[in-house]
Every structure is written in structure tokens, then in C-alpha cells.
Design a protein around this motif. Structure first.
Motif, PDB file in Angstrom:
ATOM      1  N   VAL A   1      49.111  90.663  70.530  1.00 21.92           N
ATOM      2  CA  VAL A   1      48.276  89.762  69.779  1.00 21.92           C
ATOM      3  C   VAL A   1      49.432  89.372  68.472  1.00 21.92           C
ATOM      4  O   VAL A   1      50.163  90.366  67.806  1.00 21.92           O
ATOM      5  CB  VAL A   1      47.160  90.525  68.925  1.00 21.92           C
ATOM      6  N   PRO A   2      49.687  88.147  68.310  1.00 23.61           N
ATOM      7  CA  PRO A   2      50.769  87.692  67.652  1.00 23.61           C
ATOM      8  C   PRO A   2      50.768  88.302  66.286  1.00 23.61           C
ATOM      9  O   PRO A   2      49.674  87.916  65.762  1.00 23.61           O
ATOM     10  CB  PRO A   2      50.856  85.950  67.801  1.00 23.61           C
ATOM     11  N   MET A   3      51.479  88.689  65.533  1.00 23.68           N
ATOM     12  CA  MET A   3      51.541  88.847  64.011  1.00 23.68           C
ATOM     13  C   MET A   3      51.215  87.688  63.209  1.00 23.68           C
ATOM     14  O   MET A   3      50.368  87.993  62.150  1.00 23.68           O
ATOM     15  CB  MET A   3      53.082  89.484  63.681  1.00 23.68           C
ATOM     16  N   GLU A   4      51.644  86.776  63.528  1.00 22.34           N
ATOM     17  CA  GLU A   4      51.277  85.631  62.649  1.00 22.34           C
ATOM     18  C   GLU A   4      49.827  85.264  62.677  1.00 22.34           C
ATOM     19  O   GLU A   4      49.158  84.951  61.736  1.00 22.34           O
ATOM     20  CB  GLU A   4      51.872  84.208  63.029  1.00 22.34           C
ATOM     21  N   LEU A   5      48.964  85.446  63.953  1.00 24.45           N
ATOM     22  CA  LEU A   5      47.995  85.221  63.905  1.00 24.45           C
ATOM     23  C   LEU A   5      46.855  86.463  63.388  1.00 24.45           C
ATOM     24  O   LEU A   5      45.977  86.125  62.605  1.00 24.45           O
ATOM     25  CB  LEU A   5      47.353  85.310  65.535  1.00 24.45           C
ATOM     26  N   MET A   6      47.343  87.437  63.269  1.00 28.09           N
ATOM     27  CA  MET A   6      46.798  88.662  62.660  1.00 28.09           C
ATOM     28  C   MET A   6      46.839  88.292  61.176  1.00 28.09           C
ATOM     29  O   MET A   6      45.829  88.430  60.295  1.00 28.09           O
ATOM     30  CB  MET A   6      47.557  89.917  62.925  1.00 28.09           C
ATOM     31  N   ALA A   7      48.085  87.893  60.518  1.00 29.74           N
ATOM     32  CA  ALA A   7      47.952  87.476  59.127  1.00 29.74           C
ATOM     33  C   ALA A   7      47.139  86.457  58.961  1.00 29.74           C
ATOM     34  O   ALA A   7      46.728  86.455  57.774  1.00 29.74           O
ATOM     35  CB  ALA A   7      49.630  87.145  58.713  1.00 29.74           C
TER      36      ALA A   7
END
Length: 300
Positions: free
Chosen positions: A38-44
Motif C-alpha cells: 500500500v503506497p506510503m503517499e496513499l496512507m498519508a
């Protein structure tokens, strides 16, 4: 000898990955995933969307309603004085995100983030399901068609709440939960199945926590542990988390596959309907899975 700690599993380390996941389900019922895809940018972005939605006026959040308790907004004092949560129930059903966003008037960007994140976690859940099947020597798709619930949580902590419980001790009723915990504010604690001690599940930025629930215990014929856990207030600040709950089959009973039942491992639980079980948990006030005793077979 120090306290044991919750297993950390690297999804990119494919050597014995399925067996590691099965072992973590058996020994802890809880583990942390790194390199989960799961992309870090999406989590943020999802954390930002959660914070902004949870800051909406109470009258707006209350519009996230559902006929059944626990499937819409959870206001403070329902589960805990300090906890509240917004919910997208059965998020893969057509129009689920549209309906949620229209309820609380979410922006197009918020809707896009919620949907992208929800389906990224749903894909991860399907992958975990396939690894569980592989690790147990089974074939087929484990979670196909199962309802999932996306929940955004906020803990409203103050100086007066330090040392108090934000979410009481419980197990999750479904099969598994994938949690993005607060990377700054800790508080999640899990029960060590061997010692019975509470162990802090310390946050690691960019990772996800998986909790195994009651349905998994029944489905695995008692092999998997429905981890008991709680959230404590360690410091006087806002804590947020986001959870995807993989619940139970919609049109079939919860039961162990025949391959997990033999003369040495007789069937431990009578098959049951997930929604009936969830209501029984509430009716019997069984937050830690005690209602499973009503489905034990005579051989258990």
C-alpha cells in the motif's frame, strides 16, 4: 527474559511467507506488516482525509447512519466516552462510497482517497487470504464476496484521560482486521496468548497491523487465535486510526473447511451465520468472543 513482542512480517521476503503468516495467526492472532504494497503517499492521504472528516460537526457525522448498530457512525459514549468512528459498511458493494460521501457531504477528493485506500486494503486482504490458504495447504479464494467495513477512528484524549481506556478489551467479531494505527500516538495493546500479559503494539511508520478475529478461530477449527486487544490513553492528544474489517461470508455459514477436520482434530464449532453471531455477541455482552461457547460441539 523480556516480554515477547508481536511478530513483524516482511511481505517482500517471500521465503516461507505463507507459513509465517499462519504461524503468527496461531501463536499471536496479531502481527505487523512491512513492505505490504500500500503506497506510503496513499496512507498519508487517507490519514489526512480521516482527520478532516472526523473534525466535521457532530450533526454532520450523525448522518452517517445505518439501520443496524455498529455499521454507521459510532458517537462518543456508545463504545467509549473518548472514541468515535465513521464507517463505510460493505464497502465493495456498488455505490457504497457514493452513499457514505453523500451522507456527510465529503468532497470529491476525499471520496477519491477513501475509495483508493479502501480497495488497496481490500486487495491486501485478498492476498493475505490466499497466503493463509497456501500456508494451510488449501486451494480456492478465502474471502471472495465477503462484506468488508472501512472504519475511521478518533480518540479524543485530554490530560484527564491519561491512563484510562479508549477502547475496552475486545476481540474483533470478523475474520481479520487490517489497521493503520497512529504512527505518532501509541496506545494499542494485545494480550500475549502464552503469558496472558498485555504487550504494547508499538507503532512503526508506514506499516499495518493485522488482528485475527472470532470468525477466523471458527474457520480454522480453533487453530487461529482471536487476539484480545485494547487501546489505552498514554498521552493527552488526538489519536486516529483506520481499519478495514474483513467480516464473514454473506450467503454461507461460518465453518471450518473439511480439510481442517479429521479424527485428530474433530470439528470444534457448529456452523453459524455471521450476522446472527454478531448480534449474539452484543446480546450476551461478549466483547472478547465469549459468545463462541454457544457454538462449541460436544467433542470440544
Amino acid at each position: 527474559m523480556g516480554k515477547r513482542s508481536v511478530p513483524v512480517i516482511d511481505m517482500q521476503d517471500v521465503s516461507g511467507l505463507a507459513e509465517k503468516i499462519v504461524r503468527a495467526c496461531e501463536e499471536w492472532g496479531c502481527f505487523r506488516l512491512v513492505n505490504h504494497g500500500v503506497p506510503m503517499e496513499l496512507m498519508a492521504e487517507m490519514k489526512g482525509a480521516t482527520r478532516s472528516l472526523m473534525d466535521l460537526p457532530m450533526e454532520t457525522k450523525l448522518k452517517n447512519s445505518h439501520p443496524e448498530p455498529g455499521k454507521g457512525y459510532t458517537p462518543p459514549n456508545m463504545a467509549s466516552p473518548y472514541f468515535e468512528g465513521l464507517s463505510v459498511y460493505d464497502m465493495t458493494s456498488p455505490g457504497a462510497f457514493d452513499h457514505f460521501c453523500s451522507q456527510i457531504d465529503a468532497s470529491p477528493h476525499q471520496r477519491e482517497v477513501l475509495e483508493k485506500y479502501g480497495f488497496a486494503l481490500h486487495d491486501l486482504a485478498q492476498l493475505l487470504g490466499s497466503k493463509l490458504m497456501e500456508g494451510l495447504g488449501l486451494s480456492g479464494e478465502l474471502f471472495k464476496g465477503w462484506p468488508c467495513q472501512l472504519k475511521m477512528n478518533k480518540y479524543n484524549y485530554s490530560p484527564e484521560t491519561v491512563g484510562l481506556t479508549g477502547a475496552v478489551m475486545h476481540s474483533d467479531p470478523g475474520f481479520l482486521t487490517i489497521l493503520q494505527d497512529d504512527e505518532i500516538v501509541n496506545g494499542l495493546e494485545a494480550v500475549d496468548t502464552i503469558t496472558g500479559e498485555l504487550v504494547p503494539v508499538d507503532p512503526i511508520p508506514g506499516t499495518l497491523v493485522v488482528n485475527v478475529g472470532d470468525v477466523a478461530t471458527v474457520w480454522s477449527n480453533g487453530r487461529f487465535c482471536n487476539v484480545k486487544h485494547r487501546v489505552q490513553c498514554y498521552e493527552p492528544t488526538i489519536r486516529t486510526s483506520i481499519a478495514l474489517f474483513v467480516l464473514g461470508p454473506k450467503d454461507e455459514k461460518v465453518e471450518a473447511p473439511p480439510q481442517l477436520v479429521d479424527s485428530d482434530h474433530p470439528r470444534r464449532y457448529i456452523p453459524f451465520d455471521f450476522e446472527d453471531y454478531r448480534k449474539l455477541r452484543t446480546k450476551t455482552n461478549s466483547p472478547t468472543g465469549g459468545a463462541l461457547k454457544y457454538f462449541l460441539t460436544q467433542s470440544s
